[in-house]
Scaffold this active site. Structure first.
Site, PDB file in Angstrom:
ATOM      1  N   ARG A 179      -4.910  -7.134   7.703  1.00 23.59           N
ATOM      2  CA  ARG A 179      -4.467  -6.099   8.624  1.00 23.59           C
ATOM      3  C   ARG A 179      -4.514  -6.487   9.959  1.00 23.59           C
ATOM      4  O   ARG A 179      -5.185  -7.161  10.523  1.00 23.59           O
ATOM      5  CB  ARG A 179      -5.610  -4.952   8.283  1.00 23.59           C
ATOM      6  CG  ARG A 179      -5.381  -4.101   7.007  1.00 23.59           C
ATOM      7  CD  ARG A 179      -4.096  -3.590   6.781  1.00 23.59           C
ATOM      8  NE  ARG A 179      -4.082  -2.701   5.662  1.00 23.59           N
ATOM      9  CZ  ARG A 179      -3.483  -3.176   4.489  1.00 23.59           C
ATOM     10  NH1 ARG A 179      -2.725  -4.327   4.549  1.00 23.59           N
ATOM     11  NH2 ARG A 179      -3.288  -2.654   3.439  1.00 23.59           N
TER      12      ARG A 179
ATOM     13  N   HIS B 227       5.300  -7.334   7.690  1.00 24.98           N
ATOM     14  CA  HIS B 227       4.101  -7.019   6.612  1.00 24.98           C
ATOM     15  C   HIS B 227       4.977  -7.117   5.322  1.00 24.98           C
ATOM     16  O   HIS B 227       5.032  -6.042   4.564  1.00 24.98           O
ATOM     17  CB  HIS B 227       3.836  -5.465   6.979  1.00 24.98           C
ATOM     18  CG  HIS B 227       2.488  -5.064   6.208  1.00 24.98           C
ATOM     19  ND1 HIS B 227       1.882  -4.092   6.700  1.00 24.98           N
ATOM     20  CD2 HIS B 227       2.140  -5.431   4.842  1.00 24.98           C
ATOM     21  CE1 HIS B 227       0.574  -4.100   5.695  1.00 24.98           C
ATOM     22  NE2 HIS B 227       0.840  -4.759   4.878  1.00 24.98           N
TER      23      HIS B 227
HETATM   24  C1  GLV Z   1      -0.497  -4.294   1.615  1.00 29.23           C
HETATM   25  O1  GLV Z   1      -0.650  -4.662   2.788  1.00 29.23           O
HETATM   26  C2  GLV Z   1      -1.435  -4.134   0.602  1.00 29.23           C
HETATM   27  O2  GLV Z   1      -2.521  -3.762   0.864  1.00 29.23           O
HETATM   28  O3  GLV Z   1      -1.150  -4.124  -0.807  1.00 29.23           O
END
Ligand code: GLV
Length: 310
Positions: free
Chosen positions: A225, A273
């Site tokens: 994160r 992401h």
């Molecule tokens: C992606 O960021 C997840 O938490 O699967």
């Protein structure tokens, strides 16, 4: 009894189909068309869903995260009191993450950034051959994702260390835990990989103080994160040459603002992401299993421990 589905518009139908393929009798409502709030027994949500909104459903028995992380569901105001939360533990999600970690470890290990710079300048020059057995990898987090990356890196012959908040054993991995263990591991880490859950304890774990503990020329890979990393501190460490380069898939905020220095930084690899994306058909069986268990009052799987935060 119905299931509320709430995710990015372009994956909504795939999720619906994947859940129905597991159990065609499910009554699936695509948010915001929830129908009678009293019908909703389970909610399957991704990051954008407002937890306050879930308080509208008086019979909600289960909340499922559409990803591995649940920090977005647990932050204030959190899920409605008493509603259990499950996350995904999915082979395809894990496989995707392992590939992404390997991609970037190998990119750094095999001097890909230097060779690309040489290519841009049309330079034909051989750099010293890197030693796999000398390139020490330190993984923050040895859960589902961290453990799988550790095994894959061990398989390639890298010495692998791992850090967790509380003691943990993983075969072949030198394991560290707690504050002192973190300092000890960072002091010997050439490539740092973050795969921790984001909790109040792990927020900002990669900051000036911890970056300074890494040997000069170390690399940073963050696939967990954005909140794990203090962006200004990483930029300063890159600019001073203490950190050689970074591969980042996650940011705070997301999307990464267009004027953020990471975008144009020659030593930063930016990913949107997308290191590992949940595939609905792969993840749906465990979600449906949990919906049926919740309905029948049986023990749930992949439950989130609220006190641990993941
Ligand atoms: C992606 O960021 C997840 O938490 O699967």
């Amino acid at each position: 009894l119905a299931v509320l589905l709430s995710t990015k518009a372009h994956t909504m139908q795939d999720w619906r189909e994947a859940l129905l393929a597991c159990d065609p009798t499910l009554d699936i409502r695509l948010f915001p068309e929830a129908g009678d709030p009293a019908d909703i027994e389970a909610a399957v949500c991704w990051t954008q869903h407002d937890m306050a909104e879930l308080r509208r459903y008086p019979n909600l028995k289960l909340l499922v995260s559409m990803g591995a992380g649940v920090d977005h569901l647990l932050r204030q105001p959190g899920p409605p009191p008493g509603v259990p939360v499950a996350r995904l533990k999915d082979e395809r999600l894990t496989q995707g993450m392992t590939e992404w970690v390997l991609l970037n470890v190998l990119r750094f290990h095999r001097q890909d950034l230097e060779y690309r710079a040489q290519q841009a300048a049309r330079v034909w020059d051989e750099l010293p051959a890197p030693e796999t057995a000398q390139r020490r990898i330190g993984i923050l987090g040895l859960g589902e994702l961290g453990g799988a990356s550790a095994r894959a890196l061990l398989g390639l012959g890298f010495p692998v260390m791992g850090w967790t908040r509380s003691p943990r054993e993983v075969e072949g991995v030198r394991c560290f835990h707690g504050e002192a263990g973190l300092r000890e591991m960072l002091g010997q880490t050439d490539i740092l990989v973050c795969l921790l859950p984001l909790t109040p304890q792990t927020r900002g774990i990669i900051r000036a103080e911890t970056l300074a503990l890494l040997p000069r020329g170390a690399f940073v890979i963050n696939a967990a994160r954005g909140g794990h990393l203090v962006a200004e501190d990483l930029l300063a460490a890159l600019d001073s040459g203490h950190i050689a380069a970074a591969a980042l898939d996650v940011f705070e905020p997301e999307p990464l603002p267009a004027d953020h220095p990471f975008w144009g930084h020659p030593k930063v690899l930016v990913w949107p992401h997308a290191a590992s994306i949940t595939i609905p058909s792969s993840a749906a069986p465990q979600v449906v299993e949990n919906i049926l268990r919740a309905r029948e009052g049986r023990p749930l799987i992949n439950l989130v421990d609220f006190s641990a935060g993941y």
